[in-house]
Motif scaffolding. Structure first.
Motif, PDB file in Angstrom:
ATOM      1  N   LEU A 341      -1.594 -21.987 -23.259  1.00 14.25           N
ATOM      2  CA  LEU A 341      -1.035 -22.452 -21.994  1.00 14.25           C
ATOM      3  C   LEU A 341      -2.146 -22.737 -20.984  1.00 14.25           C
ATOM      4  O   LEU A 341      -2.073 -23.708 -20.219  1.00 14.25           O
ATOM      5  CB  LEU A 341      -0.068 -21.402 -21.444  1.00 14.25           C
ATOM      6  N   GLN A 342      -3.171 -21.890 -20.962  1.00 15.99           N
ATOM      7  CA  GLN A 342      -4.298 -22.139 -20.073  1.00 15.99           C
ATOM      8  C   GLN A 342      -4.993 -23.458 -20.404  1.00 15.99           C
ATOM      9  O   GLN A 342      -5.398 -24.211 -19.511  1.00 15.99           O
ATOM     10  CB  GLN A 342      -5.318 -20.995 -20.171  1.00 15.99           C
ATOM     11  N   LEU A 343      -5.109 -23.763 -21.684  1.00 12.19           N
ATOM     12  CA  LEU A 343      -5.747 -25.012 -22.107  1.00 12.19           C
ATOM     13  C   LEU A 343      -4.900 -26.219 -21.708  1.00 12.19           C
ATOM     14  O   LEU A 343      -5.435 -27.270 -21.337  1.00 12.19           O
ATOM     15  CB  LEU A 343      -5.985 -25.002 -23.616  1.00 12.19           C
ATOM     16  N   GLN A 344      -3.579 -26.061 -21.781  1.00  5.70           N
ATOM     17  CA  GLN A 344      -2.694 -27.142 -21.326  1.00  5.70           C
ATOM     18  C   GLN A 344      -2.902 -27.403 -19.838  1.00  5.70           C
ATOM     19  O   GLN A 344      -2.955 -28.554 -19.398  1.00  5.70           O
ATOM     20  CB  GLN A 344      -1.230 -26.773 -21.590  1.00  5.70           C
ATOM     21  N   PHE A 345      -3.024 -26.326 -19.072  1.00  4.67           N
ATOM     22  CA  PHE A 345      -3.239 -26.485 -17.635  1.00  4.67           C
ATOM     23  C   PHE A 345      -4.604 -27.102 -17.357  1.00  4.67           C
ATOM     24  O   PHE A 345      -4.740 -27.950 -16.467  1.00  4.67           O
ATOM     25  CB  PHE A 345      -3.127 -25.135 -16.924  1.00  4.67           C
ATOM     26  N   LYS A 346      -5.619 -26.716 -18.107  1.00  2.00           N
ATOM     27  CA  LYS A 346      -6.953 -27.287 -17.924  1.00  2.00           C
ATOM     28  C   LYS A 346      -6.925 -28.795 -18.169  1.00  2.00           C
ATOM     29  O   LYS A 346      -7.578 -29.556 -17.445  1.00  2.00           O
ATOM     30  CB  LYS A 346      -7.950 -26.615 -18.874  1.00  2.00           C
ATOM     31  N   ASP A 347      -6.157 -29.227 -19.170  1.00  2.00           N
ATOM     32  CA  ASP A 347      -6.036 -30.658 -19.443  1.00  2.00           C
ATOM     33  C   ASP A 347      -5.328 -31.366 -18.289  1.00  2.00           C
ATOM     34  O   ASP A 347      -5.733 -32.462 -17.869  1.00  2.00           O
ATOM     35  CB  ASP A 347      -5.265 -30.873 -20.744  1.00  2.00           C
ATOM     36  N   LEU A 348      -4.268 -30.739 -17.752  1.00  2.00           N
ATOM     37  CA  LEU A 348      -3.567 -31.301 -16.593  1.00  2.00           C
ATOM     38  C   LEU A 348      -4.521 -31.405 -15.401  1.00  2.00           C
ATOM     39  O   LEU A 348      -4.530 -32.415 -14.677  1.00  2.00           O
ATOM     40  CB  LEU A 348      -2.375 -30.414 -16.249  1.00  2.00           C
ATOM     41  N   LEU A 349      -5.330 -30.379 -15.216  1.00  2.00           N
ATOM     42  CA  LEU A 349      -6.290 -30.358 -14.115  1.00  2.00           C
ATOM     43  C   LEU A 349      -7.327 -31.467 -14.282  1.00  2.00           C
ATOM     44  O   LEU A 349      -7.703 -32.136 -13.311  1.00  2.00           O
ATOM     45  CB  LEU A 349      -6.979 -28.992 -14.089  1.00  2.00           C
ATOM     46  N   ARG A 350      -7.757 -31.690 -15.517  1.00  2.00           N
ATOM     47  CA  ARG A 350      -8.744 -32.744 -15.784  1.00  2.00           C
ATOM     48  C   ARG A 350      -8.168 -34.121 -15.441  1.00  2.00           C
ATOM     49  O   ARG A 350      -8.838 -34.954 -14.834  1.00  2.00           O
ATOM     50  CB  ARG A 350      -9.153 -32.704 -17.257  1.00  2.00           C
ATOM     51  N   GLN A 351      -6.903 -34.354 -15.813  1.00  2.00           N
ATOM     52  CA  GLN A 351      -6.267 -35.632 -15.500  1.00  2.00           C
ATOM     53  C   GLN A 351      -6.085 -35.808 -13.990  1.00  2.00           C
ATOM     54  O   GLN A 351      -6.286 -36.896 -13.452  1.00  2.00           O
ATOM     55  CB  GLN A 351      -4.909 -35.726 -16.209  1.00  2.00           C
ATOM     56  N   ALA A 352      -5.726 -34.717 -13.325  1.00  2.00           N
ATOM     57  CA  ALA A 352      -5.553 -34.775 -11.870  1.00  2.00           C
ATOM     58  C   ALA A 352      -6.881 -35.052 -11.180  1.00  2.00           C
ATOM     59  O   ALA A 352      -6.955 -35.845 -10.236  1.00  2.00           O
ATOM     60  CB  ALA A 352      -4.950 -33.477 -11.361  1.00  2.00           C
ATOM     61  N   ASP A 353      -7.952 -34.405 -11.651  1.00  2.00           N
ATOM     62  CA  ASP A 353      -9.280 -34.626 -11.075  1.00  2.00           C
ATOM     63  C   ASP A 353      -9.730 -36.071 -11.290  1.00  2.00           C
ATOM     64  O   ASP A 353     -10.365 -36.669 -10.409  1.00  2.00           O
ATOM     65  CB  ASP A 353     -10.299 -33.667 -11.681  1.00  2.00           C
ATOM     66  N   LYS A 354      -9.393 -36.636 -12.438  1.00  2.00           N
ATOM     67  CA  LYS A 354      -9.739 -38.034 -12.722  1.00  2.00           C
ATOM     68  C   LYS A 354      -9.016 -38.963 -11.753  1.00  2.00           C
ATOM     69  O   LYS A 354      -9.617 -39.894 -11.193  1.00  2.00           O
ATOM     70  CB  LYS A 354      -9.377 -38.384 -14.160  1.00  2.00           C
ATOM     71  N   SER A 355      -7.722 -38.692 -11.538  1.00  2.00           N
ATOM     72  CA  SER A 355      -6.940 -39.506 -10.597  1.00  2.00           C
ATOM     73  C   SER A 355      -7.496 -39.389  -9.182  1.00  2.00           C
ATOM     74  O   SER A 355      -7.625 -40.386  -8.468  1.00  2.00           O
ATOM     75  CB  SER A 355      -5.474 -39.078 -10.610  1.00  2.00           C
ATOM     76  N   LYS A 356      -7.826 -38.149  -8.775  1.00  2.00           N
ATOM     77  CA  LYS A 356      -8.398 -37.938  -7.441  1.00  2.00           C
ATOM     78  C   LYS A 356      -9.726 -38.668  -7.289  1.00  2.00           C
ATOM     79  O   LYS A 356      -9.997 -39.279  -6.245  1.00  2.00           O
ATOM     80  CB  LYS A 356      -8.599 -36.442  -7.191  1.00  2.00           C
ATOM     81  N   PHE A 357     -10.546 -38.599  -8.315  1.00  2.00           N
ATOM     82  CA  PHE A 357     -11.852 -39.263  -8.253  1.00  2.00           C
ATOM     83  C   PHE A 357     -11.685 -40.769  -8.065  1.00  2.00           C
ATOM     84  O   PHE A 357     -12.390 -41.383  -7.248  1.00  2.00           O
ATOM     85  CB  PHE A 357     -12.644 -38.982  -9.534  1.00  2.00           C
ATOM     86  N   GLU A 358     -10.759 -41.369  -8.811  1.00  2.00           N
ATOM     87  CA  GLU A 358     -10.528 -42.812  -8.690  1.00  2.00           C
ATOM     88  C   GLU A 358     -10.020 -43.170  -7.298  1.00  2.00           C
ATOM     89  O   GLU A 358     -10.426 -44.175  -6.709  1.00  2.00           O
ATOM     90  CB  GLU A 358      -9.539 -43.274  -9.764  1.00  2.00           C
ATOM     91  N   LEU A 359      -9.120 -42.338  -6.761  1.00  2.00           N
ATOM     92  CA  LEU A 359      -8.611 -42.577  -5.410  1.00  2.00           C
ATOM     93  C   LEU A 359      -9.718 -42.412  -4.370  1.00  2.00           C
ATOM     94  O   LEU A 359      -9.815 -43.195  -3.416  1.00  2.00           O
ATOM     95  CB  LEU A 359      -7.460 -41.612  -5.109  1.00  2.00           C
ATOM     96  N   GLU A 360     -10.547 -41.395  -4.555  1.00  2.00           N
ATOM     97  CA  GLU A 360     -11.641 -41.160  -3.613  1.00  2.00           C
ATOM     98  C   GLU A 360     -12.660 -42.293  -3.642  1.00  2.00           C
ATOM     99  O   GLU A 360     -13.209 -42.668  -2.595  1.00  2.00           O
ATOM    100  CB  GLU A 360     -12.310 -39.822  -3.925  1.00  2.00           C
ATOM    101  N   GLN A 361     -12.915 -42.854  -4.835  1.00  2.00           N
ATOM    102  CA  GLN A 361     -13.835 -43.985  -4.924  1.00  2.00           C
ATOM    103  C   GLN A 361     -13.261 -45.209  -4.214  1.00  2.00           C
ATOM    104  O   GLN A 361     -13.979 -45.921  -3.503  1.00  2.00           O
ATOM    105  CB  GLN A 361     -14.133 -44.314  -6.388  1.00  2.00           C
ATOM    106  N   ALA A 362     -11.964 -45.444  -4.411  1.00  2.00           N
ATOM    107  CA  ALA A 362     -11.310 -46.564  -3.730  1.00  2.00           C
ATOM    108  C   ALA A 362     -11.333 -46.364  -2.218  1.00  2.00           C
ATOM    109  O   ALA A 362     -11.527 -47.313  -1.450  1.00  2.00           O
ATOM    110  CB  ALA A 362      -9.876 -46.701  -4.232  1.00  2.00           C
ATOM    111  N   LEU A 363     -11.154 -45.110  -1.805  1.00  2.00           N
ATOM    112  CA  LEU A 363     -11.180 -44.781  -0.385  1.00  2.00           C
ATOM    113  C   LEU A 363     -12.570 -45.032   0.204  1.00  2.00           C
ATOM    114  O   LEU A 363     -12.702 -45.575   1.316  1.00  2.00           O
ATOM    115  CB  LEU A 363     -10.780 -43.319  -0.196  1.00  2.00           C
ATOM    116  N   LYS A 364     -13.615 -44.686  -0.540  1.00  2.00           N
ATOM    117  CA  LYS A 364     -14.979 -44.920  -0.077  1.00  2.00           C
ATOM    118  C   LYS A 364     -15.256 -46.418   0.076  1.00  2.00           C
ATOM    119  O   LYS A 364     -15.923 -46.843   1.019  1.00  2.00           O
ATOM    120  CB  LYS A 364     -15.981 -44.300  -1.058  1.00  2.00           C
ATOM    121  N   GLU A 365     -14.765 -47.198  -0.873  1.00  2.00           N
ATOM    122  CA  GLU A 365     -14.969 -48.645  -0.800  1.00  2.00           C
ATOM    123  C   GLU A 365     -14.272 -49.231   0.427  1.00  2.00           C
ATOM    124  O   GLU A 365     -14.839 -50.076   1.134  1.00  2.00           O
ATOM    125  CB  GLU A 365     -14.440 -49.313  -2.075  1.00  2.00           C
ATOM    126  N   LEU A 366     -13.043 -48.780   0.671  1.00  2.00           N
ATOM    127  CA  LEU A 366     -12.324 -49.260   1.852  1.00  2.00           C
ATOM    128  C   LEU A 366     -13.017 -48.820   3.141  1.00  2.00           C
ATOM    129  O   LEU A 366     -13.100 -49.591   4.110  1.00  2.00           O
ATOM    130  CB  LEU A 366     -10.884 -48.738   1.840  1.00  2.00           C
TER     131      LEU A 366
END
Length: 379
Positions: A341-366
């Motif tokens: 279960l911890q590994l499942q959450f770590k994978d969810l966290l990794r996907q969330a961090d990836k989404s946040k990173f992409e949003l933050e990069q777009a925010l920096k460009e704007l």
């Protein structure tokens, strides 16, 4: 472009009142203003604020004159009262368009000039007598209106990205509680333990001062963000004796815990997931776990509201310099859910961090586009 003294551009409203009980619901302090956004998302006080406050009207521009280097500017969302450590500004519409006015006040063009005239060392403050005589160039009113439409459109998109980032962070916190529950209720009947039961190594970082040059990268307290991320955008360097390196060397998978700061910031926690050698922890507790617990699980637990309140209650010392020692940290109660279960959450966290990173990069460009438009049209 025409040049104007600031007193020709803006009114500085100095109307004040002594707050009564109902004013606490419409009070905005400097602590409620966030740099980089004109929106006010937090307001109010548990009790009526003490001392006279500035009267504000909906649409006024609120400017933090104390510690102006923090660049706090916002538009008042309602009638109410504002901190006396700020200014309530209104446009002189024969010179500046009212829709362009907040954008001008929040621009680096205005703020950088204003910050230069701050006086005082501990809490540098801008005085109206100095600000009012500063001169600024402004385009004609018609150009200001066109510029305001473009900038407000970019601003709206940036705000939408910020909301998505916040929603992603909230999703992670909600999923954590749904998947694991909390130690004080243990709804799933997981094994109970303390952090001491599951660690293999807990060390204080070095107390030696950092410098601009050195063999090792030096991690400081401000490299851990309030929301539990590692920020390596600004780092220092350090040289320490070889015999001291092992006790404070950071490696991938280490949990980093901010052991001293203000009561608001002490206890900031993140996981070092960088493939970066030669990194030394400063005033940070470095924690390594055995096979039963993932550091991401503990870090998330300590970064949700439950964990933050827990850490706040553990703080000792003054409000401005609170401490949590390593022994108390290890006494924190946790649950030990199945590793799957911890590994499942770590994978969810990794996907969330990836989404946040992409949003933050777009925010920096704007943000870069926004600032470029400002610089091309002001000054």
């Amino acid at each position: 472009m025409a040049k104007y003294r600031f007193e020709e551009i803006a009114y500085n409203s100095t109307e004040k009142k002594k707050p009564v009980e109902e004013d606490r619901f419409t009070y905005i302090g400097l602590e409620h203003l966030d740099p980089g956004t004109l929106k006010v998302t937090r307001f109010g006080s548990d009790v009526a604020p003490i001392g006279e406050k500035l009267v504000m009207k909906e649409g006024d521009v609120l400017f933090g004159k104390r510690r102006a280097y923090q660049k706090k500017v916002a538009v008042a969302p309602f009638d109410g009262i504002f901190s006396a450590h700020g200014m309530v500004l209104r446009p002189k519409e024969d010179v500046i368009d009212k829709s362009f006015f907040p954008l001008f006040i929040s621009s680096d063009y205005f703020l950088d000039a204003a910050i230069k005239i701050s006086v005082g060392s501990l809490s540098p403050t801008i005085n109206w007598r100095d600000l009012k005589i500063l001169e600024f160039e402004l385009p004609p009113l018609a150009e200001q209106r066109k510029l305001a439409k473009v900038l407000w459109a970019v601003n709206a998109t940036m705000e939408s990205y910020k909301r998505l980032i916040t929603a992603t962070e909230q999703f992670v916190k909600t999923q954590f509680i749904e998947m694991f529950g909390l130690p004080d209720s243990n709804v799933y009947g997981w094994e109970s333990a303390t952090i001491r039961d599951v660690v293999t190594d807990v060390r204080y970082g070095t107390s030696k001062p950092a410098s601009d040059e050195g063999k090792y990268t030096y991690l400081r307290m401000n490299n851990i963000t309030y929301d539990g991320q590692l920020d390596l955008s600004e780092t220092k360097a350090i040289d320490i004796p070889d015999e001291e390196v092992d006790k404070c060397l950071v490696r991938r998978g280490d949990l980093l815990f901010n052991r001293t700061n203000s009561r608001v910031l002490v206890g900031k926690t993140c996981v070092f997931n960088e493939d970066k050698p030669m990194v030394i922890a400063g005033y940070i507790i470095r924690v390594r776990f055995g096979e039963r617990i993932l550091p991401e699980y503990i870090s998330t637990m300590l970064n949700i509201d439950y964990g933050k309140k827990l850490l706040l209650n553990m703080c000792k010392g003054a409000i401005g310099q609170a401490n949590i020692n390593a022994q108390e940290f290890q006494n924190i109660s946790i649950l030990v859910p199945p590793m799957e279960l911890q590994l499942q959450f770590k994978d969810l966290l990794r996907q969330a961090d990836k989404s946040k990173f992409e949003l933050e990069q777009a925010l920096k460009e704007l943000d870069s586009i926004y600032k470029r438009i400002i610089s091309e049209n002001l000054g």
